[in-house]
Structure formats: C-alpha cells, structure tokens
Design a protein around this motif. Structure first.
Motif, short mmCIF file in Angstrom:
data_model
loop_
_atom_site.label_atom_id
_atom_site.label_comp_id
_atom_site.label_asym_id
_atom_site.label_seq_id
_atom_site.Cartn_x
_atom_site.Cartn_y
_atom_site.Cartn_z
N MET A 164 -5.12 -1.40 7.25
CA MET A 164 -5.33 -0.70 8.49
C MET A 164 -4.94 0.77 8.41
N LEU A 165 -4.14 1.13 7.42
CA LEU A 165 -3.69 2.51 7.34
C LEU A 165 -4.77 3.46 6.85
N GLY A 166 -5.82 2.93 6.26
CA GLY A 166 -6.84 3.81 5.71
C GLY A 166 -6.44 4.33 4.34
N ASN A 167 -5.32 3.90 3.85
CA ASN A 167 -4.83 4.25 2.53
C ASN A 167 -4.53 2.95 1.81
N SER A 168 -4.60 2.99 0.51
CA SER A 168 -4.26 1.82 -0.26
C SER A 168 -2.92 2.06 -0.93
N TYR A 169 -2.09 1.08 -0.87
CA TYR A 169 -0.78 1.17 -1.50
C TYR A 169 -0.71 0.20 -2.68
N ASP A 170 -1.83 0.08 -3.40
CA ASP A 170 -1.91 -0.85 -4.52
C ASP A 170 -0.85 -0.57 -5.58
N THR A 171 -0.46 0.68 -5.74
CA THR A 171 0.54 1.00 -6.76
C THR A 171 1.95 0.72 -6.26
N GLN A 172 2.11 0.48 -4.98
CA GLN A 172 3.42 0.19 -4.40
C GLN A 172 3.68 -1.32 -4.49
N VAL A 173 4.74 -1.69 -5.13
CA VAL A 173 5.14 -3.10 -5.15
C VAL A 173 6.29 -3.18 -4.17
N CYS A 174 5.94 -3.32 -2.90
CA CYS A 174 6.93 -3.21 -1.85
C CYS A 174 6.44 -3.95 -0.62
N SER A 175 7.27 -4.81 -0.07
CA SER A 175 6.88 -5.55 1.12
C SER A 175 6.73 -4.66 2.33
N ILE A 176 7.45 -3.54 2.37
CA ILE A 176 7.29 -2.61 3.50
C ILE A 176 5.87 -2.03 3.47
N SER A 177 5.41 -1.55 2.32
CA SER A 177 4.07 -0.97 2.26
C SER A 177 3.00 -2.02 2.55
N ARG A 178 3.20 -3.24 2.09
CA ARG A 178 2.24 -4.31 2.38
C ARG A 178 2.21 -4.63 3.87
N THR A 179 3.37 -4.60 4.51
CA THR A 179 3.44 -4.83 5.95
C THR A 179 2.74 -3.70 6.69
N LEU A 180 2.96 -2.47 6.24
CA LEU A 180 2.32 -1.33 6.89
C LEU A 180 0.79 -1.42 6.80
N GLU A 181 0.27 -2.03 5.76
CA GLU A 181 -1.17 -2.23 5.66
C GLU A 181 -1.68 -3.07 6.83
N MET A 182 -0.86 -3.98 7.33
CA MET A 182 -1.28 -4.86 8.44
C MET A 182 -0.95 -4.29 9.81
N VAL A 183 0.22 -3.66 9.94
CA VAL A 183 0.68 -3.28 11.29
C VAL A 183 1.20 -1.84 11.37
N GLY A 184 0.86 -1.01 10.41
CA GLY A 184 1.47 0.31 10.35
C GLY A 184 0.69 1.45 10.95
N GLU A 185 -0.14 1.18 11.92
CA GLU A 185 -0.79 2.31 12.59
C GLU A 185 -0.35 2.34 14.04
N ARG A 186 -0.63 3.43 14.69
CA ARG A 186 -0.13 3.74 16.02
C ARG A 186 -0.18 2.59 17.02
N TRP A 187 -1.28 1.88 17.12
CA TRP A 187 -1.44 0.88 18.17
C TRP A 187 -0.95 -0.51 17.78
N SER A 188 -0.87 -0.78 16.52
CA SER A 188 -0.65 -2.16 16.07
C SER A 188 0.63 -2.79 16.61
N LEU A 189 1.75 -2.14 16.43
CA LEU A 189 3.00 -2.75 16.90
C LEU A 189 3.07 -2.80 18.43
N LEU A 190 2.36 -1.91 19.11
CA LEU A 190 2.34 -1.96 20.57
C LEU A 190 1.54 -3.17 21.05
N ILE A 191 0.46 -3.49 20.35
CA ILE A 191 -0.32 -4.69 20.69
C ILE A 191 0.53 -5.94 20.43
N ILE A 192 1.19 -5.99 19.27
CA ILE A 192 2.06 -7.12 18.95
C ILE A 192 3.20 -7.22 19.97
#
Length: 164
Positions: free
Chosen positions: A1-29
């Motif tokens: 969802m970020l419009g960026n790929s964090y394929d080189t990041q081996v990190c659960s934070i970056s993987r989570t941001l792929e799903m919920v890391g844009e402006r509206w996502s956490l507000l919807i959740i």
C-alpha cells in the motif's frame, strides 16, 4: 500500500507498513476496532476519505486478511467489512500509537481514553520482559536477529553487536 517495495528490508515493521502504513489505513482500522464501523458509507462519512481511496484500502485489507468482506445483515446486496483476528491483533499497536500521540502530540490532553470493558479502568501499553515483567526504560530493549532473518544478515548484525 505504500507504493514502495521494501523487499530488501527483512523487518516485520516494514512488512506491516506495506499493509497499513499509509495515511488512512490505521484510521480505518481504528474505526472498525473502536467505533464498530463495518460499512463503506460509515468509514467514508467519518473520515471524509475519497471513495476510490477507501475502496482501495478496504480491498487491500481483505486481500491481506485484515478484514473480511461479507453481505451486510440489513442489506445483503451491500457489503460490510469486519476485522479478522489478524486485523484485531492491531489493537495493541493502535493503543501504543495513541499513548505516544497523547504524550507528544496532544497539548490539551488525551482526546480519547481507552477503557477495559471488564472493569472500566484505563488501558495502557507496556513493554514487558517475559522473565522480569514490565520495563520502565525503553532504552533497555535491544534488537537481535530472529529465526526469519537470513543467515548472512544475521551474521553481520551479530558482528556489529559484538563490536559494541
């Protein structure tokens, strides 16, 4: 969802941001978790979000397994979006973000306070050591490679930690 790929990041934070890391996502959740919202129109009205953006986020949540789309009870032709266990597991992260925001971005005090339904007392996030219990100082937390870290990267991190 970020419009960026964090394929080189081996990190659960970056993987989570792929799903919920844009402006509206956490507000919807947030609205689904704490306000019981399930309908497209509820989310749109409460957030003032563009319909195409909202639909994109909801579709992404369904695809990622954070929400389930199902026929609405009152109007089976319409859909409702319900948090799954995976989506509800974001609640502690929302509470932690709220606590941070209350401390650093709420000059007039907390705009919302979470309460435990069982007893009515307030809810707060805490770092907890599985052996020692609650930690008062967040600087006492270190990050070490886990089983999901590729061995070559784990070795580099371990070498850096050993040098410190």
């Amino acid at each position: 969802m970020l419009g960026n790929s964090y394929d080189t990041q081996v990190c659960s934070i970056s993987r989570t941001l792929e799903m919920v890391g844009e402006r509206w996502s956490l507000l919807i959740i947030r609205n689904a978790a704490f306000a019981g919202m399930t309908r497209f129109g509820q989310f749109r009205r409460s957030l003032g979000i563009a319909t195409n953006v909202l639909q994109s986020r909801l579709d992404g949540f369904v695809e990622a397994g954070l929400m389930e789309r199902r026929p609405a009870r009152e109007q089976p032709a319409a859909s409702e979006y319900v948090l799954t266990d995976k989506g509800r597991d974001l609640v502690p992260a929302l509470v932690a973000l709220t606590a941070w925001g209350d401390r650093w971005a709420a000059p007039d005090g907390p705009p919302i306070i979470y309460h435990h339904i069982g007893c009515g007392d307030t809810v707060a996030p805490h770092l907890t050591c599985t052996t020692c219990g609650p930690l008062a100082d967040p600087t006492q937390v270190e990050a070490y490679p886990g089983p999901g870290m590729p061995q070559d990267r784990a070795d580099v991190i371990r070498q850096r930690l050993a040098a410190d």
